[in-house]
Each structure stands twice: as structure tokens, then as C-alpha cells.
Scaffold this active site. Structure first.
Site, PDB file in Angstrom:
ATOM      1  N   HIS A 125      55.140  40.769  35.226  1.00 20.10           N
ATOM      2  CA  HIS A 125      54.388  41.058  33.997  1.00 20.10           C
ATOM      3  C   HIS A 125      54.430  42.532  33.581  1.00 20.10           C
ATOM      4  CE1 HIS A 125      50.955  38.861  31.622  1.00 20.10           C
ATOM      5  NE2 HIS A 125      51.902  39.309  30.833  1.00 20.10           N
ATOM      6  N   HIS A 150      44.581  37.599  35.901  1.00 17.46           N
ATOM      7  CA  HIS A 150      44.370  39.018  36.200  1.00 17.46           C
ATOM      8  C   HIS A 150      44.272  39.835  34.914  1.00 17.46           C
ATOM      9  CE1 HIS A 150      46.902  37.165  39.392  1.00 17.46           C
ATOM     10  NE2 HIS A 150      45.987  37.722  40.191  1.00 17.46           N
ATOM     11  N   ASP A 152      45.496  43.052  34.639  1.00 18.34           N
ATOM     12  CA  ASP A 152      46.714  43.878  34.519  1.00 18.34           C
ATOM     13  C   ASP A 152      46.464  45.172  33.754  1.00 18.34           C
ATOM     14  OD1 ASP A 152      47.894  41.838  35.915  1.00 18.34           O
ATOM     15  OD2 ASP A 152      49.150  41.106  34.281  1.00 18.34           O
ATOM     16  N   HIS A 165      53.036  45.631  37.836  1.00 16.73           N
ATOM     17  CA  HIS A 165      52.703  44.407  37.072  1.00 16.73           C
ATOM     18  C   HIS A 165      51.184  44.235  36.940  1.00 16.73           C
ATOM     19  CE1 HIS A 165      52.120  41.056  40.370  1.00 16.73           C
ATOM     20  NE2 HIS A 165      51.600  42.195  40.750  1.00 16.73           N
ATOM     21  N   ASP A 258      50.957  34.789  31.356  1.00 14.19           N
ATOM     22  CA  ASP A 258      51.270  34.855  32.788  1.00 14.19           C
ATOM     23  C   ASP A 258      51.006  33.462  33.353  1.00 14.19           C
ATOM     24  OD1 ASP A 258      51.047  35.160  35.618  1.00 14.19           O
ATOM     25  OD2 ASP A 258      50.361  37.242  35.399  1.00 14.19           O
ATOM     26  N   ASP A 260      50.376  32.434  36.077  1.00 12.92           N
ATOM     27  CA  ASP A 260      49.294  32.326  37.074  1.00 12.92           C
ATOM     28  C   ASP A 260      47.919  32.138  36.430  1.00 12.92           C
ATOM     29  OD1 ASP A 260      48.055  34.904  36.607  1.00 12.92           O
ATOM     30  OD2 ASP A 260      49.339  35.852  38.109  1.00 12.92           O
ATOM     31  N   GLU A 303      56.103  35.687  35.330  1.00 15.32           N
ATOM     32  CA  GLU A 303      55.657  35.474  36.707  1.00 15.32           C
ATOM     33  C   GLU A 303      55.999  34.107  37.294  1.00 15.32           C
ATOM     34  OE1 GLU A 303      54.436  37.865  38.732  1.00 15.32           O
ATOM     35  OE2 GLU A 303      53.895  39.473  37.306  1.00 15.32           O
TER      36      GLU A 303
HETATM   37  N1  LIG Z   1      50.842  40.219  36.705  1.00  9.66           N
HETATM   38  C1  LIG Z   1      50.151  39.936  37.809  1.00  9.66           C
HETATM   39  N2  LIG Z   1      50.349  38.799  38.432  1.00  9.66           N
HETATM   40  N3  LIG Z   1      49.305  40.857  38.260  1.00  9.66           N
HETATM   41  C2  LIG Z   1      48.533  40.787  39.472  1.00  9.66           C
HETATM   42  C3  LIG Z   1      47.764  42.064  39.673  1.00  9.66           C
HETATM   43  C4  LIG Z   1      46.932  42.026  40.922  1.00  9.66           C
HETATM   44  C5  LIG Z   1      46.097  43.272  41.176  1.00  9.66           C
HETATM   45  N4  LIG Z   1      45.053  43.417  40.209  1.00  9.66           N
HETATM   46  C6  LIG Z   1      46.972  44.528  41.198  1.00  9.66           C
HETATM   47  O1  LIG Z   1      46.688  45.485  40.545  1.00  9.66           O
HETATM   48  O2  LIG Z   1      47.956  44.567  41.902  1.00  9.66           O
HETATM   49 MN   LIG Z   2      49.847  39.172  34.630  1.00 12.24          MN
HETATM   50 MN   LIG Z   3      48.439  37.252  36.792  1.00  9.44          MN
END
Ligand SMILES: NC(=[NH2+])NCCC[C@H](N)C(=O)O
Ligand SMILES: [Mn+2]
Ligand SMILES: [Mn+2]
Length: 334
Positions: A125, A150, A152, A165, A258, A260, A303
Site C-alpha cells: 500500500h 489500518h 496507514d 506501507h 486494501d 485486508d 496487498e
Molecule cells: N498497508 C498495510 N497493510 N499497512 C499495515 C500497517 C501496520 C502498522 N500500522 C504499521 O505501521 O506498520
Molecule cells: Mn493499507
Molecule cells: Mn491494511
């Protein structure tokens, strides 16, 4: 096209494969785009009546390919300001991410300016720094709907992991300190377009870091968590999200999805799954409702990591990825 009172309505989709994993440590997310294309995505979009330009799987010319999971932080040849040193040194592959996203921004911008609707397949991402910058260059009034477990939005100070990401929105919202010198690592992100905080809205959040919660509060960023989806239902949530970022329903929309955001039972093959996510229908409803606005000008699907599950889970995740894209591009149930 950059003075955007003309409402865009592209009839051509440009599909960009972005096999990039440098914004996080798990190998395999760079294989997402090829799996989505091999599953027949191009044909499926054509069957919806779109003309499709397949822009290939970008090789990021001049960018050293990420080695299998083990990368330095890429800062060694760059002068960094001592006051920022400690923070910047924790970022993972910042120079690589900045360079790749910059080339993605140009590609997305070029397609958008030709009147096409860019669909970017990730990859991680961090790429959204590039895609959203490209959209904003073509449509300076665009808003962003970010679908994710999340936020992000970690800054160079708040990130726990150093994975970029988890940070793209802090660069887009210009929440990081200004580059101390043109040679500093931070200066490599100066090309990123500015997205005003009031033109961002989230749906699906459920794993937000402590520092990110403070950022969301401080900048009054609108976010609909899974709690809100439970309380109001997805129909009302999408309406409220649109009312926030697009009150007159006149702004071009960039949808950054994303995978997820979906519950891991629906989309298991992803690097940072979080339970309690969107159902299959909730995810598709979001895409359908945004299509119905007639304002969609760019889409990211990010992702999908085909290396992170058994073959059946991979097939399930890739299939759901394709159907989200179709819903955003106008597939209906009846
Ligand atoms: N694009 C994603 N899946 N991001 C996950 C981020 C997880 C966590 N907040 C980090 O800063 O690493
Ligand atoms: Mn993301
Ligand atoms: Mn995510």
C-alpha cells in the site's frame, strides 16, 4: 483536465500492474498483480463494456529490485540531518519506495490525463503515495476513500515498524517535517502531492496504532471503523463517508482498497490480516456504491499476497480481488 469543473467519465480503463513489495518486509505481495491478471481480470473488465489498456507489469526501470525480504534501509549514501537521523534511519527502504512511487505517479497521471481510469494492482500500500499523487495532478479537487483495516498514516516519528506501507497518508497529508536539505532522505518525498485532510475518509479501520489515533484526532480526519459499520450498517456508512469528502457530489473520487479491509475469512492471502473485518458483501457494496456516484476516476487494489496462504486461500483472495474491481467498474447483481 487539471482545472476540474468538468466531470470526468472515462470509458477506458488502464490497468497497471505494480509488482512492488518494498514498503513492507514480507516477500510475495509483488506477485499480486500477476495473479489478478492471470485470473482473467482484463477480460472481466472488458465484458463490463470498458475498453481496457493493459499497461503491463511495471518493471520500475532503474530501480534495483528488492532482494528477497532482506534489504538495508537504503540511507547509507545519503546525507541526513542529525536531528532527524534516528527517525529516518528506522524507515525501511525509503529511497526505493520514493523512487518507485514517483514513477507510479507519472504513469497514473498520464493515463488520467488521457481520460482513462487507472486501476493499479499492488503490490503493497505504499504505492498509494504514487497513485494518489498521480490522480491529484490530473484532478486537483479529487477526494480519497481509503478502505483498510489500518490507517496507514504513521509519520517518521510515530512508526513502530518502519514499514512505509503503514505511512503513505502521512506523506500525502504532508504530516512529516520538511526536508532539512535537498540531499536528505525526506527530500526524496517532496514530489508527493498534497491531499487536504478533509478530502480523506476511511472505512473499515480496526487496527490503528496509538500514534495514529492521535494523528486522526489532531487533524480531525474522518474515519468509519468496524464499530461504525456494525452500528449504522454499510449503506449508511458509505453515505456518511461521501457526505464528508464529497458533500456536493462533484469531486472526482480515488478509491484505494486494501484487501485486508475484508475479514481474513474472505481474503486470507494478505500480509497483515486483522480479524473482525468487512464481509464479502460489505466490501462489494462499497465498490458498487462508489461506482453509482459516477465520480470514480482511479482505483487501487492493494496487498494481495499470493505467497501467504494455501492454494485455495490464494484462489479465494485473488477471486475476491477481481470481483471488487468489477463492482467498482459497474458490475451489478441484477
Ligand atoms: N498497508 C498495510 N497493510 N499497512 C499495515 C500497517 C501496520 C502498522 N500500522 C504499521 O505501521 O506498520
Ligand atoms: Mn493499507
Ligand atoms: Mn491494511
Amino acid at each position: 483536465m487539471s482545472s476540474n469543473n468538468l466531470l470526468p467519465s472515462p470509458k477506458t480503463v488502464a490497468i497497471l500492474g505494480c509488482p512492488f513489495s518494498g514498503g513492507q518486509p514480507k516477500p510475495g505481495v509483488d506477485k499480486g498483480p500477476i495473479h489478478l491478471v492471470q485470473a482473467g481480470l482484463i477480460n472481466q473488465v472488458e465484458e463490463l463494456g470498458w475498453h481496457v489498456v493493459f499497461d503491463g507489469h511495471h518493471q520500475f526501470e532503474g530501480v534495483p529490485p528488492p532482494s528477497n525480504g532482506i534489504q538495508g534501509n537504503g540511507t547509507s549514501d545519503v546525507v541526513v540531518d542529525t536531528a532527524l537521523d534516528a527517525s529516518i534511519a528506522r524507515l525501511r527502504s525509503p529511497l526505493l519506495v520514493a523512487q518507485v512511487c514517483k514513477s507510479v505517479a507519472s504513469a497514473v497521471q498520464a493515463h488520467a490525463e488521457m481520460g482513462r481510469l487507472p486501476v493499479t494492482l499492488g503490490g503493497d500500500h505504499s504505492l498509494a503515495m504514487g497513485t494518489i499523487s498521480g490522480t491529484l495532478r490530473a484532478y486537483d479537487q479529487a477526494c480519497v476513500i481509503w478502505i483498510d483495516a489500518h490507517a496507514d498514516i504513521n509519520t517518521i516519528y510515530s512508526t513502530d515498524t518502519g514499514n512505509i506501507h503503514g505511512m503513505p497518508l502521512s506523506f500525502l497529508l504532508k504530516l512529516n517535517p520538511p526536508a532539512p536539505s535537498p540531499d536528505s532522505v525526506l527530500a526524496k518525498f517532496d514530489w508527493v502531492s498534497h491531499l487536504p485532510a478533509e478530502r480523506l475518509v476511511y472505512i473499515g479501520l480496526r487496527d490503528v496504532d496509538k500514534g495514529e489515533k492521535e494523528i486522526l484526532k489532531k487533524h480531525s480526519i474522518k474515519a468509519f471503523s468496524m464499530h461504525d459499520v456494525d452500528r449504522y450498517g454499510i449503506g449508511k456508512v458509505v453515505e456518511m463517508a461521501l457526505d464528508h469528502v464529497n458533500p456536493q457530489r462533484d469531486r472526482p473520487i480515488h478509491l484505494s482498497f486494501d484487501v485486508d479491509a475484508l475479514d481474513p475469512s474472505v481474503a486470507p492471502s494478505t500480509g497483515t490480516p486483522v480479524r473482525g473485518g468487512l464481509t464479502f458483501r460489505e466490501g462489494h457494496y462499497i465498490c458498487e456504491a462508489i461506482h453509482e456516484t459516477g465520480l470514480l476516476v482511479a482505483l487501487d487494489l492493494m496487498e494481495v499476497n499470493p505467497a501467504l496462504a494455501d492454494a485455495e486461500s490464494v484462489r479465494q483472495t485473488v477471486t475476491v480481488g477481481c470481483s471488487l474491481v468489477r463492482s467498482a467498474l459497474g458490475e451489478t447483481l441484477l
